[in-house]
Motif scaffolding. Sequence first.
Motif, PDB file in Angstrom:
ATOM      1  N   ARG A 158     -80.938  -4.456  77.128  1.00  0.00           N
ATOM      2  CA  ARG A 158     -79.708  -3.750  76.765  1.00  0.00           C
ATOM      3  C   ARG A 158     -78.828  -3.632  78.011  1.00  0.00           C
ATOM      4  O   ARG A 158     -79.240  -3.017  78.997  1.00  0.00           O
ATOM      5  CB  ARG A 158     -80.025  -2.360  76.194  1.00  0.00           C
ATOM      6  CG  ARG A 158     -80.957  -2.397  74.976  1.00  0.00           C
ATOM      7  CD  ARG A 158     -80.259  -2.951  73.755  1.00  0.00           C
ATOM      8  NE  ARG A 158     -81.145  -3.055  72.596  1.00  0.00           N
ATOM      9  CZ  ARG A 158     -81.697  -4.185  72.183  1.00  0.00           C
ATOM     10  NH1 ARG A 158     -81.507  -5.292  72.850  1.00  0.00           N
ATOM     11  NH2 ARG A 158     -82.455  -4.206  71.108  1.00  0.00           N
TER      12      ARG A 158
ATOM     13  N   GLU B  23     -79.892  -9.607  74.185  1.00  0.00           N
ATOM     14  CA  GLU B  23     -80.174  -8.519  73.237  1.00  0.00           C
ATOM     15  C   GLU B  23     -81.375  -8.864  72.366  1.00  0.00           C
ATOM     16  O   GLU B  23     -82.213  -8.019  72.072  1.00  0.00           O
ATOM     17  CB  GLU B  23     -78.954  -8.265  72.330  1.00  0.00           C
ATOM     18  CG  GLU B  23     -77.787  -7.624  73.048  1.00  0.00           C
ATOM     19  CD  GLU B  23     -77.703  -6.127  72.863  1.00  0.00           C
ATOM     20  OE1 GLU B  23     -78.148  -5.634  71.817  1.00  0.00           O
ATOM     21  OE2 GLU B  23     -77.206  -5.457  73.782  1.00  0.00           O
TER      22      GLU B  23
ATOM     23  N   ASP C 185     -80.702   1.752  67.141  1.00  0.00           N
ATOM     24  CA  ASP C 185     -81.157   2.714  68.155  1.00  0.00           C
ATOM     25  C   ASP C 185     -82.555   3.236  67.822  1.00  0.00           C
ATOM     26  O   ASP C 185     -83.418   3.347  68.696  1.00  0.00           O
ATOM     27  CB  ASP C 185     -80.180   3.901  68.260  1.00  0.00           C
ATOM     28  CG  ASP C 185     -78.813   3.476  68.776  1.00  0.00           C
ATOM     29  OD1 ASP C 185     -78.761   2.468  69.505  1.00  0.00           O
ATOM     30  OD2 ASP C 185     -77.821   4.143  68.451  1.00  0.00           O
TER      31      ASP C 185
ATOM     32  N   ASN D 133     -75.722  -2.495  80.359  1.00  0.00           N
ATOM     33  CA  ASN D 133     -74.783  -1.394  80.605  1.00  0.00           C
ATOM     34  C   ASN D 133     -74.843  -0.323  79.515  1.00  0.00           C
ATOM     35  O   ASN D 133     -73.822   0.204  79.069  1.00  0.00           O
ATOM     36  CB  ASN D 133     -73.338  -1.934  80.727  1.00  0.00           C
ATOM     37  CG  ASN D 133     -73.182  -2.860  81.925  1.00  0.00           C
ATOM     38  OD1 ASN D 133     -73.762  -2.623  82.983  1.00  0.00           O
ATOM     39  ND2 ASN D 133     -72.420  -3.922  81.768  1.00  0.00           N
ATOM     40  N   LYS D 134     -76.052  -0.037  79.067  1.00  0.00           N
ATOM     41  CA  LYS D 134     -76.256   1.004  78.045  1.00  0.00           C
ATOM     42  C   LYS D 134     -77.284   2.015  78.536  1.00  0.00           C
ATOM     43  O   LYS D 134     -78.152   1.677  79.345  1.00  0.00           O
ATOM     44  CB  LYS D 134     -76.767   0.390  76.731  1.00  0.00           C
ATOM     45  CG  LYS D 134     -75.721  -0.359  75.945  1.00  0.00           C
ATOM     46  CD  LYS D 134     -76.329  -0.874  74.647  1.00  0.00           C
ATOM     47  CE  LYS D 134     -75.342  -1.734  73.862  1.00  0.00           C
ATOM     48  NZ  LYS D 134     -75.978  -2.350  72.697  1.00  0.00           N
ATOM     49  N   GLU D 135     -77.186   3.230  78.011  1.00  0.00           N
ATOM     50  CA  GLU D 135     -78.186   4.264  78.301  1.00  0.00           C
ATOM     51  C   GLU D 135     -79.214   4.274  77.163  1.00  0.00           C
ATOM     52  O   GLU D 135     -78.873   3.945  76.021  1.00  0.00           O
ATOM     53  CB  GLU D 135     -77.510   5.635  78.385  1.00  0.00           C
ATOM     54  CG  GLU D 135     -76.619   5.812  79.608  1.00  0.00           C
ATOM     55  CD  GLU D 135     -77.386   5.791  80.925  1.00  0.00           C
ATOM     56  OE1 GLU D 135     -78.474   6.386  80.991  1.00  0.00           O
ATOM     57  OE2 GLU D 135     -76.903   5.159  81.880  1.00  0.00           O
TER      58      GLU D 135
ATOM     59  N   TYR E 121     -83.199  -1.215  79.811  1.00  0.00           N
ATOM     60  CA  TYR E 121     -81.784  -0.882  79.985  1.00  0.00           C
ATOM     61  C   TYR E 121     -81.410  -1.172  81.431  1.00  0.00           C
ATOM     62  O   TYR E 121     -81.973  -0.573  82.349  1.00  0.00           O
ATOM     63  CB  TYR E 121     -81.548   0.592  79.636  1.00  0.00           C
ATOM     64  CG  TYR E 121     -81.906   0.886  78.191  1.00  0.00           C
ATOM     65  CD1 TYR E 121     -80.948   0.830  77.193  1.00  0.00           C
ATOM     66  CD2 TYR E 121     -83.224   1.177  77.821  1.00  0.00           C
ATOM     67  CE1 TYR E 121     -81.272   1.063  75.864  1.00  0.00           C
ATOM     68  CE2 TYR E 121     -83.565   1.405  76.494  1.00  0.00           C
ATOM     69  CZ  TYR E 121     -82.585   1.349  75.520  1.00  0.00           C
ATOM     70  OH  TYR E 121     -82.915   1.566  74.205  1.00  0.00           O
TER      71      TYR E 121
END
Length: 369
Positions: free
Chosen positions: A172, A167, A230, A174-176, A241
């Motif tokens: 990132r 991070e 974000d 398993n994130k959209e 991502y």
Amino acid sequence: MSTIMQKIKEIEDEMARTQKNKATAHHLGLLKAKLAKLRRDLLAPPTKGGGAAAGEGFDVTKSGDSRVGLVGFPSVGKSTLLNKLTGTFSEVASYEFTTLTCIPGVITYRGAKIQLLDLPGIIEGAKDGKGRGRQVISTARTCNCIIIVLDAIKPITHKRLIEKELEGFGIRLNKEPPNLTFRKKDKGGINLTSTVTCTHLDLDTVKAICSEYRMHNADITLRYDATADDLIDVIEGSRIYMPCIYAVNKIDQITLEELEILDKLPHYCPVSAHLEWNLDGLLDKIWEYLDLTRIYTKPKAMNPDYDDPVILSSKKRTVEDFCIRIHKDMLKQFKYALVWGSSAKHKPQRVGREHELEDEDVVQIVKKI
């Protein structure tokens, strides 16, 4: 480098001391923006004298249809996993830091060539330049999927530590990407509009974050309850991502009850690299997470070639992408395509270059005369 790390440490200490509530949200947002900027400076390789460049020893040529990286702490079984899956030799020993550079191997699975990278073990603080962490994580950024290899007999806290390191480098898992729009303009100040109730961001926090990036005129639209992190990710624009699988190795050394608990966790795949347990399950999961599309070619008046499919990513699978994958000059001669398979309304269907293909479609390209 040391001054950047000192500044990062000071900001992290201040964030740890600061209570999280509405009154401090503005201050915390400002600290997070400063931290993101310092991390970006840390990612850039040194340019003057001494010190290794960020990619030294890790410049592995990208080959195959997709790239998967094995990331984990030393001695969790990454090299054994690479050896068993690809047949490539990566030195294995019972001491830590056996692998000191990046070892590539290739798996051929369902017609796709998947490049697997055995990256050296990372240590806590890799994101701050400790060990060879910067090179390891910089190489991980070039992958299409990450496999975090964990040791079943070591505490699950290792998972959180590795996630924190990745991070910190803008990966990132398993994130959209955040569903918010950030548009710079010449004048008019900062405008914040939202289609939902915001509990994390207000106009003052947004202005503080933007001022840290020297942006004083912008339109920001939130379509969900976004956080300061974000917004910083969108402003930075260098976030990656990607899907991630947690391969829990050495399951032969734990009880059946512990294994049942691990099996219920999301994105997990229990394996034993040494005894070759569940390696097929891991390959199936890699295939699922890479989300590749196989397209078979059919020359005129001949049977389709089912042995050597053209592999496309699920995000780029139009007939145009298919032509470019074969050869960039093919589009100049393209007239139309005939498609058999689940994307065709009838068989064959005559389609143009915008037509979206599905997995295991058969395509015949008709050229201009």
